[in-house]
Design a protein around this motif. Structure first.
Motif, PDB file in Angstrom:
ATOM      1  N   THR A  37      70.062 105.624  91.766  1.00  0.00           N
ATOM      2  CA  THR A  37      69.056 105.497  92.824  1.00  0.00           C
ATOM      3  C   THR A  37      67.722 106.091  92.377  1.00  0.00           C
ATOM      4  OG1 THR A  37      70.755 105.597  94.550  1.00  0.00           O
ATOM      5  CG2 THR A  37      68.497 106.109  95.214  1.00  0.00           C
ATOM      6  N   GLU A  38      67.770 107.263  91.775  1.00  0.00           N
ATOM      7  CA  GLU A  38      66.549 107.916  91.294  1.00  0.00           C
ATOM      8  C   GLU A  38      65.887 107.106  90.181  1.00  0.00           C
ATOM      9  OE1 GLU A  38      68.094 111.682  90.155  1.00  0.00           O
ATOM     10  OE2 GLU A  38      68.144 112.490  92.207  1.00  0.00           O
ATOM     11  N   LEU A  39      66.703 106.539  89.306  1.00  0.00           N
ATOM     12  CA  LEU A  39      66.157 105.745  88.202  1.00  0.00           C
ATOM     13  C   LEU A  39      65.520 104.450  88.712  1.00  0.00           C
ATOM     14  CD1 LEU A  39      68.973 106.192  85.519  1.00  0.00           C
ATOM     15  CD2 LEU A  39      66.714 107.271  85.552  1.00  0.00           C
ATOM     16  N   ILE A  40      66.124 103.840  89.723  1.00  0.00           N
ATOM     17  CA  ILE A  40      65.560 102.618  90.314  1.00  0.00           C
ATOM     18  C   ILE A  40      64.189 102.920  90.926  1.00  0.00           C
ATOM     19  CG2 ILE A  40      65.815 100.990  92.245  1.00  0.00           C
ATOM     20  CD1 ILE A  40      68.866 101.064  91.663  1.00  0.00           C
ATOM     21  N   ARG A  41      64.081 104.053  91.592  1.00  0.00           N
ATOM     22  CA  ARG A  41      62.809 104.426  92.229  1.00  0.00           C
ATOM     23  C   ARG A  41      61.700 104.632  91.204  1.00  0.00           C
ATOM     24  NH1 ARG A  41      65.386 109.099  96.130  1.00  0.00           N
ATOM     25  NH2 ARG A  41      66.289 107.741  97.734  1.00  0.00           N
ATOM     26  N   SER A  42      62.051 105.198  90.052  1.00  0.00           N
ATOM     27  CA  SER A  42      61.021 105.556  89.073  1.00  0.00           C
ATOM     28  C   SER A  42      60.772 104.491  88.008  1.00  0.00           C
ATOM     29  CB  SER A  42      61.401 106.872  88.381  1.00  0.00           C
ATOM     30  OG  SER A  42      62.641 106.744  87.694  1.00  0.00           O
ATOM     31  N   GLU A  43      61.673 103.532  87.864  1.00  0.00           N
ATOM     32  CA  GLU A  43      61.552 102.534  86.794  1.00  0.00           C
ATOM     33  C   GLU A  43      60.399 101.567  87.065  1.00  0.00           C
ATOM     34  OE1 GLU A  43      61.745 101.027  83.429  1.00  0.00           O
ATOM     35  OE2 GLU A  43      63.281 102.536  83.870  1.00  0.00           O
ATOM     36  N   THR A  44      59.750 101.150  85.993  1.00  0.00           N
ATOM     37  CA  THR A  44      58.638 100.197  86.118  1.00  0.00           C
ATOM     38  C   THR A  44      58.899  98.896  85.365  1.00  0.00           C
ATOM     39  OG1 THR A  44      57.521 101.225  84.222  1.00  0.00           O
ATOM     40  CG2 THR A  44      56.928 102.028  86.429  1.00  0.00           C
ATOM     41  N   ASP A  45      59.788  98.921  84.394  1.00  0.00           N
ATOM     42  CA  ASP A  45      60.090  97.712  83.625  1.00  0.00           C
ATOM     43  C   ASP A  45      61.000  96.798  84.453  1.00  0.00           C
ATOM     44  OD1 ASP A  45      61.882  96.052  81.755  1.00  0.00           O
ATOM     45  OD2 ASP A  45      60.347  96.786  80.375  1.00  0.00           O
ATOM     46  N   PRO A  46      60.591  95.553  84.715  1.00  0.00           N
ATOM     47  CA  PRO A  46      61.376  94.648  85.570  1.00  0.00           C
ATOM     48  C   PRO A  46      62.793  94.380  85.052  1.00  0.00           C
ATOM     49  CG  PRO A  46      59.161  93.802  85.278  1.00  0.00           C
ATOM     50  CD  PRO A  46      59.311  94.935  84.315  1.00  0.00           C
ATOM     51  N   LYS A  47      62.945  94.188  83.747  1.00  0.00           N
ATOM     52  CA  LYS A  47      64.268  93.890  83.202  1.00  0.00           C
ATOM     53  C   LYS A  47      65.193  95.096  83.292  1.00  0.00           C
ATOM     54  CE  LYS A  47      63.001  90.205  79.969  1.00  0.00           C
ATOM     55  NZ  LYS A  47      63.007  89.770  78.545  1.00  0.00           N
ATOM     56  N   VAL A  48      64.660  96.252  82.953  1.00  0.00           N
ATOM     57  CA  VAL A  48      65.461  97.476  83.047  1.00  0.00           C
ATOM     58  C   VAL A  48      65.783  97.763  84.510  1.00  0.00           C
ATOM     59  CG1 VAL A  48      65.515  99.964  82.616  1.00  0.00           C
ATOM     60  CG2 VAL A  48      64.495  98.426  80.925  1.00  0.00           C
ATOM     61  N   GLY A  49      64.801  97.557  85.384  1.00  0.00           N
ATOM     62  CA  GLY A  49      65.014  97.773  86.811  1.00  0.00           C
ATOM     63  C   GLY A  49      66.102  96.870  87.359  1.00  0.00           C
ATOM     64  N   ARG A  50      66.112  95.617  86.907  1.00  0.00           N
ATOM     65  CA  ARG A  50      67.150  94.679  87.358  1.00  0.00           C
ATOM     66  C   ARG A  50      68.529  95.146  86.898  1.00  0.00           C
ATOM     67  NH1 ARG A  50      69.925  89.977  85.742  1.00  0.00           N
ATOM     68  NH2 ARG A  50      70.209  88.482  87.458  1.00  0.00           N
ATOM     69  N   SER A  51      68.617  95.623  85.669  1.00  0.00           N
ATOM     70  CA  SER A  51      69.895  96.104  85.151  1.00  0.00           C
ATOM     71  C   SER A  51      70.385  97.313  85.943  1.00  0.00           C
ATOM     72  CB  SER A  51      69.751  96.464  83.669  1.00  0.00           C
ATOM     73  OG  SER A  51      71.004  96.778  83.104  1.00  0.00           O
ATOM     74  N   LEU A  52      69.467  98.214  86.274  1.00  0.00           N
ATOM     75  CA  LEU A  52      69.828  99.377  87.089  1.00  0.00           C
ATOM     76  C   LEU A  52      70.293  98.945  88.477  1.00  0.00           C
ATOM     77  CD1 LEU A  52      66.823 101.724  86.209  1.00  0.00           C
ATOM     78  CD2 LEU A  52      69.221 102.175  85.633  1.00  0.00           C
ATOM     79  N   ALA A  53      69.553  97.996  89.061  1.00  0.00           N
ATOM     80  CA  ALA A  53      69.878  97.532  90.414  1.00  0.00           C
ATOM     81  C   ALA A  53      71.253  96.884  90.464  1.00  0.00           C
ATOM     82  CB  ALA A  53      68.817  96.547  90.895  1.00  0.00           C
ATOM     83  N   LEU A  54      71.554  96.040  89.483  1.00  0.00           N
ATOM     84  CA  LEU A  54      72.846  95.362  89.467  1.00  0.00           C
ATOM     85  C   LEU A  54      73.978  96.333  89.150  1.00  0.00           C
ATOM     86  CD1 LEU A  54      71.930  91.999  87.693  1.00  0.00           C
ATOM     87  CD2 LEU A  54      72.201  92.448  90.135  1.00  0.00           C
ATOM     88  N   SER A  55      73.708  97.326  88.318  1.00  0.00           N
ATOM     89  CA  SER A  55      74.728  98.333  88.032  1.00  0.00           C
ATOM     90  C   SER A  55      75.108  99.081  89.297  1.00  0.00           C
ATOM     91  CB  SER A  55      74.225  99.331  86.979  1.00  0.00           C
ATOM     92  OG  SER A  55      74.201  98.750  85.702  1.00  0.00           O
ATOM     93  N   HIS A  56      74.098  99.374  90.133  1.00  0.00           N
ATOM     94  CA  HIS A  56      74.401 100.094  91.368  1.00  0.00           C
ATOM     95  C   HIS A  56      75.006  99.192  92.431  1.00  0.00           C
ATOM     96  CE1 HIS A  56      73.971 102.196  95.181  1.00  0.00           C
ATOM     97  NE2 HIS A  56      74.040 103.296  94.459  1.00  0.00           N
ATOM     98  N   SER A  57      74.514  97.981  92.559  1.00  0.00           N
ATOM     99  CA  SER A  57      74.987  97.121  93.647  1.00  0.00           C
ATOM    100  C   SER A  57      76.457  96.761  93.505  1.00  0.00           C
ATOM    101  CB  SER A  57      74.147  95.840  93.725  1.00  0.00           C
ATOM    102  OG  SER A  57      74.350  95.033  92.585  1.00  0.00           O
ATOM    103  N   ARG A  58      76.990  96.837  92.280  1.00  0.00           N
ATOM    104  CA  ARG A  58      78.406  96.511  92.080  1.00  0.00           C
ATOM    105  C   ARG A  58      79.311  97.736  92.155  1.00  0.00           C
ATOM    106  NH1 ARG A  58      78.828  91.184  90.238  1.00  0.00           N
ATOM    107  NH2 ARG A  58      76.968  90.134  91.008  1.00  0.00           N
ATOM    108  N   LEU A  59      78.746  98.897  92.510  1.00  0.00           N
ATOM    109  CA  LEU A  59      79.577 100.058  92.795  1.00  0.00           C
ATOM    110  C   LEU A  59      80.199  99.865  94.176  1.00  0.00           C
ATOM    111  CD1 LEU A  59      77.179 103.001  91.769  1.00  0.00           C
ATOM    112  CD2 LEU A  59      78.741 101.693  90.311  1.00  0.00           C
TER     113      LEU A  59
END
Length: 349
Positions: free
Chosen positions: A130-152
């Protein structure tokens, strides 16, 4: 001495097996318990210490781009995730300038989450993402973080992270509604209802495919009548179609159609404990404006083949086959349709 400790323990274990097999279990075998090993040897043999040493060595020796494969190898050894592991990965993530490495590290959080049963550690992983998603600026990295969390497993951060990721354009329209469709079954009832409402109002075809797949598996038991009604309306307004030439037949699209029909049978059943109402499916197939390829898609599926052996639906199976054959015969030049004809020939009620 430290190097010999693991071998010493293994040696005792091997001797125990030898004694048991040689003497038929009558002779007491040596006890290989930790109490017979020195305190320094016990510390050397602890799994947590081995894990920490392995991870530290891995972090120190990995250059940009090659850490994720080593992390996967570490998890494949069934070494559970730990607080120290997550802290070190987070430190590596925040200090990395390699986008590809960060993509792989983002996915690792999800693997680590399901590699532990520790609820507090799972909460830590969720909070970290959650903290990494808030601070991330790179769209591809942000998408990877978002999908990693949404599948928890669904938790208090799920909806916030989906919303944040969508607003930051980490997730596309399809991504957002698709993840919402994946997530709603795990949400508590008071939240699930609003998620279903949002899904229905979104009219996203990708999300409707996910919902159809889930519902066709017989998963309506925990849903309220209002929720079932909303999901049914959502799928009805997003009925799948066969694209391309009118006489073509796509197996991929056939699967989508079959799942959609299976979901309709689930929606129409008489009560949570009842069987799916497949009469509703056959009624849909026989409607004049229903694409004949719906009949083909359903009949050649595992579900259709199973129903073909149920005498309850013999007449309906025969009518569906007739509609399917008529369509195939009228389009005899279609290679894709002729290829499924042999599959229909095998379905005999």
């Amino acid at each position: 001495m430290k190097i010999m400790a693991p071998a010493f323990i293994i040696g005792l274990a091997g001797l125990a097996v030898y004694a048991a097999t040689t003497f038929g279990g009558d002779e007491p075998a040596p006890d290989p318990s930790p109490s017979k090993v020195s305190s320094s040897e016990q510390r050397q043999a602890k799994p947590g210490d081995q894990q920490q040493e392995s991870l530290s060595s891995l972090i120190d020796s990995s250059g940009p781009g090659d850490i994720s494969s080593k992390l996967d190898a570490l998890l494949s050894k069934k070494i559970p995730a730990s607080y120290g592991m997550i802290d070190q990965i987070s430190q590596r993530f925040k200090g990395s300038t390699d986008a590809e490495e960060k993509l792989r590290l983002a996915r690792f959080y999800n693997s680590a989450y399901f590699n532990t049963e520790d609820k507090q550690l799972r909460e830590k992983i969720s909070t970290t993402l959650t903290e990494l998603i808030r601070s991330e600026t790179d769209p591809k990295v942000g998408r990877s973080l978002a999908l990693s969390h949404s599948r928890l497993l669904f938790d208090g951060n799920t909806l916030e992270n989906l919303s944040t990721s969508y607003k930051k354009k980490f997730l596309s329209f399809d991504d957002y509604y698709g993840e919402l469709a994946h997530a709603f079954p795990g949400a508590p009832p008071e939240i699930r209802t609003s998620m279903i409402k949002e899904l229905a109002e979104g009219h996203n075809r990708y999300a409707s495919d996910i919902v159809a797949d889930y519902m066709s598996g017989g998963n309506s038991g925990d849903l309220t009548a209002a929720e079932i009604g909303a999901l049914k309306g959502f799928l009805k307004t997003n009925e799948p179609i066969f694209s391309g030439a009118p006489a073509s037949f796509s197996m991929f699209e056939a699967i989508r159609v079959e799942k959609w029909l299976g979901a309709m049978a689930e929606f129409e059943k008489n009560g949570p404990a009842a069987k799916p109402n497949y009469q509703a499916v056959f009624d849909k197939i026989q409607m004049a404006d229903t694409d004949p390829r719906f009949a083909i898609a359903f009949l050649i599926s595992g579900r259709g083949r199973e129903l073909a052996t149920d005498k309850t639906y013999t007449a309906e199976i025969l009518k569906a086959r007739s509609k399917a054959y008529d369509f195939i015969d009228k389009n005899s030049s279609s290679q894709s349709l002729q290829s499924v004809r042999t599959m229909l020939d095998d379905i005999k009620p």
